[in-house]
Scaffold this active site. Sequence first.
Site, mmCIF file in Angstrom:
data_model
loop_
_atom_site.group_PDB
_atom_site.id
_atom_site.type_symbol
_atom_site.label_atom_id
_atom_site.label_comp_id
_atom_site.label_asym_id
_atom_site.label_seq_id
_atom_site.Cartn_x
_atom_site.Cartn_y
_atom_site.Cartn_z
ATOM 1 N N GLU A 17 1.215 -11.320 8.352
ATOM 2 C CA GLU A 17 2.536 -11.789 7.922
ATOM 3 C C GLU A 17 2.812 -13.211 8.418
ATOM 4 O O GLU A 17 3.911 -13.535 8.874
ATOM 5 C CB GLU A 17 3.625 -10.820 8.395
ATOM 6 C CG GLU A 17 3.476 -9.428 7.786
ATOM 7 C CD GLU A 17 4.669 -8.512 8.092
ATOM 8 O OE1 GLU A 17 5.523 -8.894 8.917
ATOM 9 O OE2 GLU A 17 4.740 -7.419 7.484
ATOM 10 N N GLU A 22 0.370 -2.280 4.232
ATOM 11 C CA GLU A 22 1.289 -1.398 4.952
ATOM 12 C C GLU A 22 2.325 -0.845 3.983
ATOM 13 O O GLU A 22 2.859 -1.585 3.156
ATOM 14 C CB GLU A 22 2.062 -2.140 6.063
ATOM 15 C CG GLU A 22 1.267 -2.602 7.243
ATOM 16 C CD GLU A 22 2.153 -3.294 8.284
ATOM 17 O OE1 GLU A 22 3.402 -3.203 8.155
ATOM 18 O OE2 GLU A 22 1.613 -3.924 9.199
#
Length: 461
Positions: A115, A263
């Site tokens: 991220e 995820e």
Amino acid sequence: MALLALLLSSLLVVSLAEISSKIGINYGRQGDNLPSPYQSIEIMKSMKARRVKLYDSDPEILKLFSGTNIDMAIMVPNKDIVLISSSQTAAEQWVRNNVLAYPNTNIRFVLVGNEVLSYVSKQDQTIWAHLVPAMRRIKNSLSANDIKNIKIGTPLAMDILQSTFPPSSGTFRSDISNTVMAPLLKFLNGSKSFFFLDVYPYFPWSANPMNISLDFALFGGNVNHTDPGSGLVYTNLLDQMLDSVTFAMEKLGYPGIRLAIAETGWPTAGDVDQVGANIYNAATYNRNLIRKMTAKPPLGTPARPGLVIPTFIFSLYEENQKTGPGTERHWGLLHSNGTAIYDIDLTGKRLASDYKPLPPAQNNVPYKGKVWCEVAPGANLMNLSSALTYACSKDNQTCAALSPGKECYEPISVFWHSSYAFSSYWAKFRSQGATCYFNGLARQTTVNPSRGRCKFPSVIL
């Protein structure tokens, strides 16, 4: 648009033939009470996990996975990206230490950073320009060692998008679109790799639970939404989120890059103000997710029907050392002792009717009323003293009522003073991002802890 999607789908089917629909698990380890790596791997084998994603490249774990036939995704830490991007030697060393050293471990993905584009401070932004060069150097090192079966990617969160709804309006943020996303997509397209996405329907649903159907978020199949721009019909929120990225990629000229879910999941518990975080919803989401992603023939999404989407569920365990709101510590399929929070079949073969009844959801409607912050049961006295000092140091008024002779001074107890300080601090600074957590020493409560003249400050939801 539907015809284009069908044509695109048919073009990709051949190249995707080798991609399995087997479900993966994120093996996070931010807990001080988790089973050992050896025990954890035995647990994952018993669960029939076919892929496992790590947030590092831990040597002990990679050795233990040797010979298991479980496909691994390993990660280059964010802190190493700049060095690797500027030095092929550093990339070679990383590949030598973390890939070549484990010839019998099925490493199939190397994920560069985590991220990275969600961190937007000036210091964090310095990494952005190094992301794709680092990925390229890792790829070059693998190629130089004649390794062709490992894909390079980088997991990104949904905040890379400037627009997500309707999906056909999907557009990347203006600060990254040309400078980072265009080079990234060029790399992924050229290397035939995946666009890895961390995608959680829980977050948009919980932010707007009165206007987004819970059935739609949990794959219930009873609600449909038609995208006015594309005419595509959506039966669940995950497909909408995935297709918004697909449309954003198409706008930059890359309609064929494959998606993978790095995820996804649903929290089993959370704070009072975190609607819908419960075991019933978590089990329902993950069971339906698995059924969708393992379907044969593959279902894909409305914009890309019939395509396999490799998927990693977050996460294996509840992790008690994760900071932030309560949900951060409650995404696990398993308790920290390795026992199941709810039954789950990662193969997707178990019928819904074969599962035992789940505990009914109690918090699917947002709580309305006052909430306080108090000391959590079992809080350590020494740690509590430090947290009390911290809460009272923010300004002169947070703990003014605890001064000698004031209304909350008695009883003279670290536990009592800390509960008042926590509640006062949270009420005062919640709008600035403060949470009722204090490194696990505090919890939210709807029971007013005030006594006599001492009135605890509260948050009104």
